[in-house]
Design a protein around this motif. Structure first.
Motif, PDB file in Angstrom:
ATOM      1  N   ASP A 229       0.222  -1.273  -0.617  1.00 23.71           N
ATOM      2  CA  ASP A 229      -0.476   0.180  -0.209  1.00 23.71           C
ATOM      3  C   ASP A 229       1.217   1.198   0.029  1.00 23.71           C
ATOM      4  O   ASP A 229       1.495   1.280   0.121  1.00 23.71           O
ATOM      5  N   PHE A 230       0.334   2.612  -0.641  1.00 26.68           N
ATOM      6  CA  PHE A 230       0.704   3.205   0.038  1.00 26.68           C
ATOM      7  C   PHE A 230       0.173   4.344   0.216  1.00 26.68           C
ATOM      8  O   PHE A 230      -1.138   5.252  -0.312  1.00 26.68           O
ATOM      9  N   HIS A 231       0.280   5.329   0.901  1.00 20.98           N
ATOM     10  CA  HIS A 231      -0.362   6.442   1.687  1.00 20.98           C
ATOM     11  C   HIS A 231      -0.364   7.483   0.889  1.00 20.98           C
ATOM     12  O   HIS A 231       0.918   8.174   0.842  1.00 20.98           O
ATOM     13  N   LEU A 232      -0.843   8.118   0.729  1.00 21.73           N
ATOM     14  CA  LEU A 232      -1.134   9.735  -0.334  1.00 21.73           C
ATOM     15  C   LEU A 232      -1.837  10.650   0.599  1.00 21.73           C
ATOM     16  O   LEU A 232      -2.933   9.726   1.303  1.00 21.73           O
ATOM     17  N   ARG A 233      -1.226  11.664   0.525  1.00 21.73           N
ATOM     18  CA  ARG A 233      -2.122  12.954   0.954  1.00 21.73           C
ATOM     19  C   ARG A 233      -2.299  13.866   0.326  1.00 21.73           C
ATOM     20  O   ARG A 233      -1.543  14.483  -0.147  1.00 21.73           O
ATOM     21  N   GLY A 234      -3.008  14.200  -0.240  1.00 22.62           N
ATOM     22  CA  GLY A 234      -3.347  15.571  -0.580  1.00 22.62           C
ATOM     23  C   GLY A 234      -3.601  16.959   0.114  1.00 22.62           C
ATOM     24  O   GLY A 234      -4.720  16.935   0.263  1.00 22.62           O
ATOM     25  N   GLY A 235      -2.801  17.617  -0.194  1.00 26.92           N
ATOM     26  CA  GLY A 235      -2.493  18.346   0.920  1.00 26.92           C
ATOM     27  C   GLY A 235      -1.951  18.556   1.886  1.00 26.92           C
ATOM     28  O   GLY A 235      -2.312  17.594   2.598  1.00 26.92           O
ATOM     29  N   VAL A 236      -1.999  20.238   2.950  1.00 30.40           N
ATOM     30  CA  VAL A 236      -1.722  19.563   4.453  1.00 30.40           C
ATOM     31  C   VAL A 236      -2.465  18.734   4.918  1.00 30.40           C
ATOM     32  O   VAL A 236      -2.646  18.060   5.871  1.00 30.40           O
ATOM     33  N   LEU A 237      -4.133  19.588   4.830  1.00 27.29           N
ATOM     34  CA  LEU A 237      -4.917  19.047   5.772  1.00 27.29           C
ATOM     35  C   LEU A 237      -6.185  17.790   4.586  1.00 27.29           C
ATOM     36  O   LEU A 237      -7.485  17.455   5.230  1.00 27.29           O
ATOM     37  N   GLY A 238      -5.617  17.657   3.436  1.00 29.66           N
ATOM     38  CA  GLY A 238      -6.630  16.363   2.811  1.00 29.66           C
ATOM     39  C   GLY A 238      -6.298  15.004   3.461  1.00 29.66           C
ATOM     40  O   GLY A 238      -5.720  15.057   4.105  1.00 29.66           O
ATOM     41  N   ARG A 239      -7.275  14.210   2.908  1.00 27.70           N
ATOM     42  CA  ARG A 239      -7.387  13.008   3.929  1.00 27.70           C
ATOM     43  C   ARG A 239      -6.324  12.280   3.570  1.00 27.70           C
ATOM     44  O   ARG A 239      -6.098  12.388   1.960  1.00 27.70           O
ATOM     45  N   ARG A 240      -5.710  11.108   3.845  1.00 27.20           N
ATOM     46  CA  ARG A 240      -5.285  10.384   3.712  1.00 27.20           C
ATOM     47  C   ARG A 240      -5.458   8.965   3.096  1.00 27.20           C
ATOM     48  O   ARG A 240      -6.907   8.658   3.474  1.00 27.20           O
ATOM     49  N   ARG A 241      -5.164   9.167   1.756  1.00 30.70           N
ATOM     50  CA  ARG A 241      -5.781   8.119   1.553  1.00 30.70           C
ATOM     51  C   ARG A 241      -4.941   6.925   0.812  1.00 30.70           C
ATOM     52  O   ARG A 241      -3.897   6.723   0.436  1.00 30.70           O
ATOM     53  N   THR A 242      -5.090   6.060   0.556  1.00 29.70           N
ATOM     54  CA  THR A 242      -4.364   4.282   0.028  1.00 29.70           C
ATOM     55  C   THR A 242      -4.535   3.493  -0.990  1.00 29.70           C
ATOM     56  O   THR A 242      -6.073   3.865  -1.644  1.00 29.70           O
ATOM     57  N   LEU A 243      -3.342   3.433  -1.719  1.00 35.16           N
ATOM     58  CA  LEU A 243      -3.399   3.247  -3.062  1.00 35.16           C
ATOM     59  C   LEU A 243      -2.691   1.888  -2.716  1.00 35.16           C
ATOM     60  O   LEU A 243      -1.330   1.378  -2.485  1.00 35.16           O
TER      61      LEU A 243
END
Lengths: 351, 283
Positions: free
Chosen positions: A12-26
Motif C-alpha cells: 500500500d502507498f499512503h497518499l495525502r492531498g495537501g496539508v489537511l487532505g484526507r489520507r488515502r491508500t493506494l
C-alpha cells in the motif's frame, strides 16, 4: 527448490492531498503469489501503473512489502547487503542509473569488492573479464558513463549487476529506453549470460514482442494483481484472460494484412485509488457479467493459471503469433552470429 | 584509472572560470592579502603591539606607509596582523559552518524522517538576522577565538544546510542512488561516494559566497567590541578604534574599512563567477 517465492505480497502507498487532505491508500499490489525457479526467466508484463515495477523493487529489497512473505531459496529474504548478494537490479534508464562520478571500472569493481568476491590486486582482471562477458572492450574501464552510448551503458549496468554474482537479476524495463535494434542485442545478451552463468531473470516489461523471445514463463499483471500466468508459448498462443488477449492484439503487427479480429482495449484504466469491485478488469472487459462485479476471481489452474470467472465459456482466441518486427529480427540474427563468434573466440583462448 | 580521460562538467566549469577576468582579479587580490597576512612578520619591521605615544595618529609618510593609530603603532602592520585574525575567524568559521550545514543538509535529504525536524530547526536559525544571531552567540559564548569561530560558523550554517538539502534532494531522485543501494552499499558509502560526490558543486559555490558574509560578520563583531579583546589586532576593532578620531585622523578607519571591503567584494565576485560558470543554462 524454487529460487524465489512470493506469498500473498501486498503493498500500500499512503497518499495525502495537501496539508489537511484526507489520507488515502493506494493498493499497488494485492495478494501476489509468484514463484521463480533457478536458471529461469520470468517475464512480468502489464500496462504502466499496474504495479510491476513496485513488485520488482520489493523483490530487490528497495521497498518493503506491506504484508506477505518473500522467500529466497525457501528461507525468508535477507536484508541489505546480504539480499544484494542474492538479487541484483538493472534499471530502465541507463543514463540515470550509473553514478556519473565513477569510471566504468570503478562501477563494476564496486560490488565485487564490497561483497569480497575478488582480492583488491585481482580487481583489474575481474573488471576486464566482466566487461568481456557483456560484450564490451576491457579498455572501456577507464571511461566515464557520459562517454558511452545508451546500449553500452546498459551493458555496463548489467556488468555491475553480474559483478555481485547474484542468483537473480531483476530487469526493470531494462531495454525499454533503448533503440529497437539495441533492445534485441541487450535481450540476447541477457539470454547469453543466463546460459553461461545460470542466473535467473525477472524481466519486467510493458512490451510483449521481446518477452516472447526471451522468457520461459510470463505473468500478466493488471492493477496490482496477476491475471494470467503460465509458460510463454501457452500464454501467447492460447491466452485465456480477456486482458491478455487484448494486450496481445494491441502489439503492432509486423506484416500488414495478417491482423486478425483483435479485441482492442476500450476505455481507460480505472484509478488505482478507486478500484472497481470484484474483478478490476470488468470495466473494460467485453465479457463482464454480474458475477465479475460481485467477487474477485482467484488465480487458478495447474500450470497455466488464469484469474477470470468465464475462462471456460470464453470464445477461443483468434490465435496470432507475435513475431519480432523485421528490423528487430534482423538485429537478433546479427547478434546471434556475433555471440557465436565471441563464444568461438573465448573457447579458442581457453584451449 | 580515474581522472585521465574525464572531461565532465567539472572541467567545463573550470574552463569558463579561467575565461572570466573577474575571477583572476578577485582570486589574485585574495591570494595577495592572504599571503601578506600569513607572512606579516617578515613583511614589516614594526611590532603590532608596541605603543609609541609620541607617534600617535601620524598621517601616512615614508616611514609609516599608512600612518599610525591612536597608540602610535604602524597602521600597515596592524592591518596585516588584523587581516590575519579576521581571515582566520572567517575561514575557520565558514569551514565549520560548511561542514555542519553540509552534513545536516545531506542527512535531511538522505534520511527523509529527519527532514522535517532538521529543516524546522534551520528555519528557526534563518529567521534571525545573521548579525543579530552572531552577536547573541558571541555574547553568550564569551570572548575568545574559538567562540568567535563557532558564532560565525553557526551564522553561515543555516544557509549552507538549505542549499545542501536542495542539491542533495535532486541527486536523491536519480536512479543511481537506487543502483548503489541495490548493490548493497552501506549508508556511509552512499552518502559520500554517491550523494556528496554528485551534490557538491552548488554547495561549494554557496560556501564561497558565505566566506564574504563570514568575514564581514567577523569584522562586525570586532567593530562592536564583541570580538577579540584589545590590543589584539583585528580589522573590525581597528576600524572601531579609529572611529573616535575620525575627524583628526581619518586614515585609520578608512584603511581598515577599505581592506574589509576589498576582501568581502573579492569573495562575492568569486562566488558569483563560480555560480555563473556552474550554471549549465548559461553558454
Amino acid at each position: 527448490m524454487t529460487l524465489l517465492t512470493l506469498r500473498d505480497v501486498t503493498r500500500d502507498f499512503h497518499l495525502r492531498g495537501g496539508v489537511l487532505g484526507r489520507r488515502r491508500t493506494l493498493r499497488a499490489l494485492d495478494g501476489i503469489d509468484l514463484v521463480l525457479h533457478p536458471g529461469e526467466t520470468l517475464a512480468l508484463v502489464g500496462e504502466s501503473g499496474c504495479g510491476k515495477s513496485t513488485l520488482g523493487r520489493i523483490v530487490a529489497g528497495l521497498l518493503p512489502a506491506t504484508s506477505g512473505e518473500l522467500l529466497v531459496e525457501g528461507k525468508p529474504a535477507l536484508k541489505g547487503k546480504a539480499r544484494a548478494r542474492q538479487i541484483q537490479v538493472v534499471f530502465q534508464d541507463p543514463f540515470g542509473s550509473l553514478n556519473p562520478r565513477m569510471s566504468v571500472g570503478d562501477l563494476i569493481a564496486e560490488p565485487a569488492l564490497l561483497h569480497g568476491l575478488v582480492e583488491r590486486r585481482d580487481v583489474g582482471r575481474r573488471v576486464a573479464e566482466t566487461l568481456t562477458l557483456v560484450g564490451l572492450r576491457p579498455a572501456l574501464a577507464e571511461r566515464y558513463p557520459h562517454e558511452l552510448s545508451g546500449g553500452q551503458r546498459q551493458r555496463v549496468a548489467i556488468a555491475r549487476a553480474l559483478a555481485a554474482e547474484p542468483r537473480l537479476i531483476v530487469c526493470d524495463e531494462a531495454v525499454s529506453a533503448l533503440d529497437v535494434s539495441v533492445q534485441a542485442q541487450i535481450a540476447n545478451l541477457l539470454q547469453d549470460i543466463q546460459r553461461r552463468t545460470g542466473v535467473s531473470l525477472l524481466f519486467i516489461s510493458h512490451g510483449l514482442s521481446l518477452v516472447r523471445h526471451i522468457s520461459h514463463r510470463v505473468a500478466v499483471m493488471y492493477l496490482g494483481r496477476i491475471v494470467e500466468e503460465g509458460p510463454t508459448e501457452q500464454v501467447f498462443d492460447h491466452p485465456r484472460h480477456p486482458y491478455t488477449r487484448a494486450l496481445i492484439s494491441a502489439t503492432p503487427e509486423p506484416l500488414p494484412g495478417t491482423t486478425g479480429p483483435g479485441a482492442a482495449l476500450s476505455g481507460e484504466v480505472p484509478s488505482p485509488l478507486a478500484l472497481p469491485s470484484g474483478c478490476a478488469f470488468r470495466t473494460r472487459c467485453p465479457h463482464a457479467t454480474a458475477q465479475c462485479a460481485a467477487s474477485v476471481p482467484p488465480l487458478s489452474g495447474p500450470e497455466h493459471a488464469v484469474a477470470c470467472w468465464h475462462t471456460d465459456t470464453l470464445p477461443p482466441h483468434a490465435g496470432r503469433h507475435t513475431e519480432p518486427t523485421p528490423r528487430m529480427a534482423a538485429a537478433l540474427d546479427l547478434y546471434r552470429r556475433a555471440a557465436a563468434r565471441r563464444q568461438d573466440l573465448t573457447e579458442e583462448t581457453l584451449t | 584509472m580515474t581522472d585521465a580521460t574525464y572531461t565532465g562538467s567539472g572541467s567545463r566549469t573550470w574552463r569558463r572560470l579561467r575565461r572570466n577576468p573577474m575571477v583572476t582579479i578577485a582570486l589574485g587580490v585574495l591570494i595577495l592579502i592572504a599571503l601578506a597576512a600569513i607572512f606579516a612578520p617578515w613583511l614589516t619591521s614594526f611590532d603590532p603591539y608596541e605603543t609609541a605615544l609620541r607617534q600617535r595618529l601620524k598621517p601616512p609618510s615614508a616611514e609609516h606607509l599608512l600612518g599610525t593609530d591612536s597608540q602610535g603603532r604602524d597602521l600597515l602592520t596592524r592591518l596585516l596582523y588584523g587581516a590575519r585574525t579576521t581571515l582566520l575567524i572567517g575561514c575557520a568559521g565558514t569551514a565549520f559552518g560548511a561542514l555542519l550545514g553540509g552534513a545536516i543538509g545531506l542527512c535531511a535529504a538522505f534520511y527523509r524522517r529527519l527532514d522535517g525536524v532538521f529543516m524546522r530547526v534551520i528555519d528557526v536559525f534563518l529567521s534571525f538576522p545573521s548579525i543579530l544571531f552572531g552577536l547573541s552567540l558571541a555574547a553568550i559564548l564569551g570572548p575568545g577565538l574559538d567562540s568567535l569561530i563557532i558564532a560565525v560558523g553557526l551564522s553561515v550554517m543555516p544557509g549552507i544546510a538549505r542549499i545542501s538539502r536542495g542539491a542533495a534532494l535532486s541527486v536523491m531522485a536519480q536512479d543511481y542512488m537506487d543502483s548503489g543501494r541495490s548493490i548493497g552499499l552501506p549508508d556511509r558509502s552512499l552518502l559520500g561516494r554517491y550523494l556528496l560526490a554528485n551534490a557538491y558543486p552548488p554547495i561549494l559555490t554557496y560556501t564561497t559566497l558565505a566566506f564574504g558574509d563570514a568575514v564581514l560578520l567577523a569584522a562586525t563583531l570586532g567593530f562592536l567590541g564583541l570580538g577579540l579583546q584589545p590590543p589584539t589586532a583585528e580589522l573590525g576593532s581597528i576600524a572601531a578604534e579609529g572611529r573616535s578620531f575620525l575627524f583628526i585622523a581619518p586614515h585609520v578607519s578608512t584603511a581598515a574599512s577599505i581592506l574589509i571591503f576589498v576582501i568581502v567584494l573579492s569573495f562575492n565576485l568569486l562566488g558569483d563567477a563560480l555560480r555563473d560558470a556552474g550554471d549549465r543554462r548559461a553558454s
